[in-house]
Design a protein around this motif. Structure first.
Motif, mmCIF file in Angstrom:
data_model
loop_
_atom_site.group_PDB
_atom_site.id
_atom_site.type_symbol
_atom_site.label_atom_id
_atom_site.label_comp_id
_atom_site.label_asym_id
_atom_site.label_seq_id
_atom_site.Cartn_x
_atom_site.Cartn_y
_atom_site.Cartn_z
ATOM 1 N N VAL A 161 45.908 51.122 -12.669
ATOM 2 C CA VAL A 161 45.000 51.063 -13.821
ATOM 3 C C VAL A 161 45.455 49.965 -14.796
ATOM 4 O O VAL A 161 44.637 49.166 -15.271
ATOM 5 C CB VAL A 161 44.919 52.439 -14.527
ATOM 6 C CG1 VAL A 161 44.124 52.334 -15.822
ATOM 7 C CG2 VAL A 161 44.300 53.481 -13.603
ATOM 8 N N GLN A 162 46.761 49.901 -15.038
ATOM 9 C CA GLN A 162 47.264 48.860 -15.943
ATOM 10 C C GLN A 162 47.023 47.457 -15.376
ATOM 11 O O GLN A 162 46.664 46.540 -16.108
ATOM 12 C CB GLN A 162 48.759 49.041 -16.169
ATOM 13 C CG GLN A 162 49.103 50.247 -17.007
ATOM 14 C CD GLN A 162 50.555 50.200 -17.397
ATOM 15 O OE1 GLN A 162 50.903 49.765 -18.480
ATOM 16 N NE2 GLN A 162 51.404 50.622 -16.489
ATOM 17 N N GLY A 163 47.218 47.320 -14.047
ATOM 18 C CA GLY A 163 46.990 46.018 -13.400
ATOM 19 C C GLY A 163 45.547 45.592 -13.571
ATOM 20 O O GLY A 163 45.243 44.440 -13.884
ATOM 21 N N GLU A 164 44.645 46.536 -13.380
ATOM 22 C CA GLU A 164 43.219 46.245 -13.500
ATOM 23 C C GLU A 164 42.862 45.891 -14.959
ATOM 24 O O GLU A 164 42.075 44.993 -15.212
ATOM 25 C CB GLU A 164 42.423 47.459 -13.014
ATOM 26 C CG GLU A 164 41.016 47.180 -12.599
ATOM 27 C CD GLU A 164 40.863 46.244 -11.397
ATOM 28 O OE1 GLU A 164 41.829 46.035 -10.646
ATOM 29 O OE2 GLU A 164 39.766 45.698 -11.238
ATOM 30 N N PHE A 165 43.489 46.586 -15.882
ATOM 31 C CA PHE A 165 43.263 46.300 -17.307
ATOM 32 C C PHE A 165 43.746 44.887 -17.647
ATOM 33 O O PHE A 165 43.081 44.154 -18.374
ATOM 34 C CB PHE A 165 44.018 47.327 -18.172
ATOM 35 C CG PHE A 165 43.090 48.166 -19.002
ATOM 36 C CD1 PHE A 165 42.430 49.252 -18.442
ATOM 37 C CD2 PHE A 165 42.859 47.863 -20.335
ATOM 38 C CE1 PHE A 165 41.559 50.026 -19.195
ATOM 39 C CE2 PHE A 165 41.987 48.623 -21.100
ATOM 40 C CZ PHE A 165 41.333 49.708 -20.528
ATOM 41 N N GLY A 169 40.456 40.987 -19.289
ATOM 42 C CA GLY A 169 40.041 39.956 -20.246
ATOM 43 C C GLY A 169 41.173 39.493 -21.125
ATOM 44 O O GLY A 169 41.012 39.273 -22.323
ATOM 45 N N SER A 170 42.346 39.316 -20.521
ATOM 46 C CA SER A 170 43.502 38.937 -21.349
ATOM 47 C C SER A 170 43.405 37.473 -21.762
ATOM 48 O O SER A 170 42.791 36.661 -21.079
ATOM 49 C CB SER A 170 44.775 39.169 -20.565
ATOM 50 O OG SER A 170 44.677 38.478 -19.357
ATOM 51 N N GLY A 252 35.944 35.133 -12.798
ATOM 52 C CA GLY A 252 36.647 34.630 -13.996
ATOM 53 C C GLY A 252 38.162 34.707 -13.880
ATOM 54 O O GLY A 252 38.865 34.547 -14.884
ATOM 55 N N LEU A 253 38.665 34.949 -12.668
ATOM 56 C CA LEU A 253 40.109 35.175 -12.513
ATOM 57 C C LEU A 253 40.860 33.927 -12.067
ATOM 58 O O LEU A 253 40.455 33.263 -11.110
ATOM 59 C CB LEU A 253 40.354 36.279 -11.478
ATOM 60 C CG LEU A 253 39.652 37.612 -11.738
ATOM 61 C CD1 LEU A 253 39.942 38.584 -10.606
ATOM 62 C CD2 LEU A 253 40.109 38.190 -13.077
ATOM 63 N N ALA A 254 41.965 33.664 -12.771
ATOM 64 C CA ALA A 254 42.827 32.545 -12.377
ATOM 65 C C ALA A 254 44.028 33.112 -11.639
ATOM 66 O O ALA A 254 44.885 33.760 -12.235
ATOM 67 C CB ALA A 254 43.280 31.777 -13.611
ATOM 68 N N ARG A 274 38.009 29.849 -20.611
ATOM 69 C CA ARG A 274 36.616 30.351 -20.712
ATOM 70 C C ARG A 274 36.215 31.104 -19.439
ATOM 71 O O ARG A 274 35.046 31.371 -19.187
ATOM 72 C CB ARG A 274 35.642 29.214 -21.033
ATOM 73 C CG ARG A 274 35.609 28.061 -20.053
ATOM 74 C CD ARG A 274 34.577 27.003 -20.456
ATOM 75 N NE ARG A 274 34.514 25.953 -19.451
ATOM 76 C CZ ARG A 274 34.995 24.732 -19.603
ATOM 77 N NH1 ARG A 274 35.582 24.375 -20.732
ATOM 78 N NH2 ARG A 274 34.873 23.832 -18.634
ATOM 79 N N ARG A 275 37.207 31.455 -18.639
ATOM 80 C CA ARG A 275 37.031 32.260 -17.416
ATOM 81 C C ARG A 275 35.937 31.685 -16.492
ATOM 82 O O ARG A 275 35.116 32.416 -15.949
ATOM 83 C CB ARG A 275 36.767 33.737 -17.770
ATOM 84 C CG ARG A 275 37.981 34.397 -18.422
ATOM 85 C CD ARG A 275 37.733 35.829 -18.833
ATOM 86 N NE ARG A 275 37.704 36.773 -17.725
ATOM 87 C CZ ARG A 275 38.760 37.400 -17.209
ATOM 88 N NH1 ARG A 275 39.962 37.184 -17.716
ATOM 89 N NH2 ARG A 275 38.631 38.261 -16.230
ATOM 90 N N PHE A 276 35.954 30.368 -16.333
ATOM 91 C CA PHE A 276 35.073 29.646 -15.395
ATOM 92 C C PHE A 276 33.591 30.002 -15.607
ATOM 93 O O PHE A 276 32.818 30.085 -14.651
ATOM 94 C CB PHE A 276 35.496 29.935 -13.933
ATOM 95 C CG PHE A 276 36.975 29.778 -13.706
ATOM 96 C CD1 PHE A 276 37.564 28.522 -13.637
ATOM 97 C CD2 PHE A 276 37.809 30.897 -13.594
ATOM 98 C CE1 PHE A 276 38.939 28.380 -13.448
ATOM 99 C CE2 PHE A 276 39.183 30.768 -13.404
ATOM 100 C CZ PHE A 276 39.743 29.502 -13.333
#
Ligand code: FPP
Ligand code: MG
Length: 337
Positions: A161-165, A169-170, A252-254, A274-276
């Motif tokens: 859950v923490q990984g997904e959090f 949108g960090s 939107g993930l790098a 800007r998360r692509f």
């Protein structure tokens, strides 16, 4: 495995999948039975068993079984205990539960070459079916009546859950980015493999050092597995993966390949921030990653973790299962899907 005495296989004949085959044989039937018999809600049954059809890679239960058997052999035993087999089942159930949640979050269309679970049923039902799998897994875990194992396995869900959090949108700074990515990767993927390895070691009643070795093997293989997953998102075909490619950029993930590519092409920094989202970002970022050596660097890092995993396993008593753990680490690096 009942048919194979430890030590009887020459090096070149070791096939990790065959070694785990007997233990794995009825596992998916047993998981489905647990999920079917614990509810009177008929629709929960097909939703919760949708990905538990035996068609996945089953990498988590295989690693868990091989680790259990390698450690048991180390202690002079040649049987997989019932509790250890339950941990292998629980590993796949937690994974499957997380996929149901993940497909809702990612609004996925296709997984393993078939329509994603959220395409077939409503998001509400899928989310609840994911919770249901987890609840049945908790019940199986509590039946083992081992507090240390319960704490170890519970940590996996907290980490997932923490990984997904962390992924949601960090806005970490450039300097923090890689450490953030690695922590997220551990929580999202490696924790499950590491803590299931640890749990079967606890159940084998080995000393703390050996338990830590089992954990570290799983942590390193898990990190390598996700690094390769992130790499395949850029290089594999969607047919081979059974899901779309460049999916991470579109979400939107790098991941590691982009973060490495950033060193040569700093223009990626703004796109990451800007998360692509801007028109053309995904295409441009995809090209820059391929022009950079981000893919090689990602593979190099994955190899480093596998080498670390293999070093750890060298200290186990020599057995077909110990060798199979080494081969599994190599397979993780060389997999195509
Ligand atoms: C797949 O990631 C997803 C995960 C490895 C973990 C997802 C975890 C949660 C949704 C937290 C909740 C979990 C539980 C058990 C309640 P991905 O999207 O990168 O991979 P994919 O391409 O296979 O979808
Ligand atoms: Mg996903």
């Amino acid at each position: 495995m009942q048919t194979q005495m430890p030590g009887s296989l020459p090096d070149y004949q070791i096939d990790p999948y065959r070694l785990a085959e007997d233990d794995l044989k009825d596992m998916f039937d047993d998981i489905r039975l647990e999920l079917i018999t614990n509810t009177t809600q008929e629709e929960l049954q097909p939703i919760s068993t949708y990905y538990l059809d035996g068609q996945g890679k089953a990498i988590r239960p295989i690693l868990t079984i091989l680790m259990a058997r390698a450690i048991n052999y180390h202690k002079g035993r040649n049987v997989l205990s019932h509790s250890q087999r339950q941990i292998a089942m629980i590993s796949e159930m937690i994974h499957s539960s997380s996929l149901l949640h993940d497909d809702v979050i990612d609004q996925s269309d296709i997984r393993r070459g078939k329509p994603s679970v959220n395409v077939v049923w409503s998001q509400k039902k899928v989310a609840m079916a994911g919770d249901y799998i987890l609840a049945v897994a908790c019940r199986m875990l509590s039946r083992l009546q081992n507090d240390e194992v319960t704490i170890t396995i519970s940590q996996i869900v907290t980490d997932l859950v923490q990984g997904e959090f962390m992924q949601l949108g960090s806005k970490e700074t450039e300097n923090e980015r890689f450490a953030h990515y690695l922590t997220k990767t551990y929580r999202k993927t490696a924790s499950l493999i590491a803590n299931c390895s640890k749990a079967v070691a606890i159940l084998a009643e080995v000393d703390d050092h050996m338990i830590e070795m089992a954990f570290q093997y799983g942590r390193n293989v898990g990190l390598a597995f996700q690094l390769v997953d992130d790499l395949l998102d850029f290089v594999a075909s969607s047919e081979a993966l059974g899901k779309p490619t460049a999916a991470d950029l579109k979400l939107g993930l790098a991941t590691a390949p982009v973060l490495f590519a950033c060193e040569r092409y700093p223009e990626l920094n703004a796109m990451i921030m800007r998360r692509f989202q801007e028109h053309g970002d995904v295409k441009r970022a995809f090209e820059l990653v391929h022009k950079s050596n981000g893919l090689e660097q990602t593979r190099f890092l994955a190899k480093k973790h596998c080498a670390e995993a293999n070093k750890i396993v060298q200290s186990f008593a020599k057995s077909p299962y110990q060798k199979a753990l080494i081969i599994m680490a190599d397979l993780v690096i060389n997999r195509m899907k």
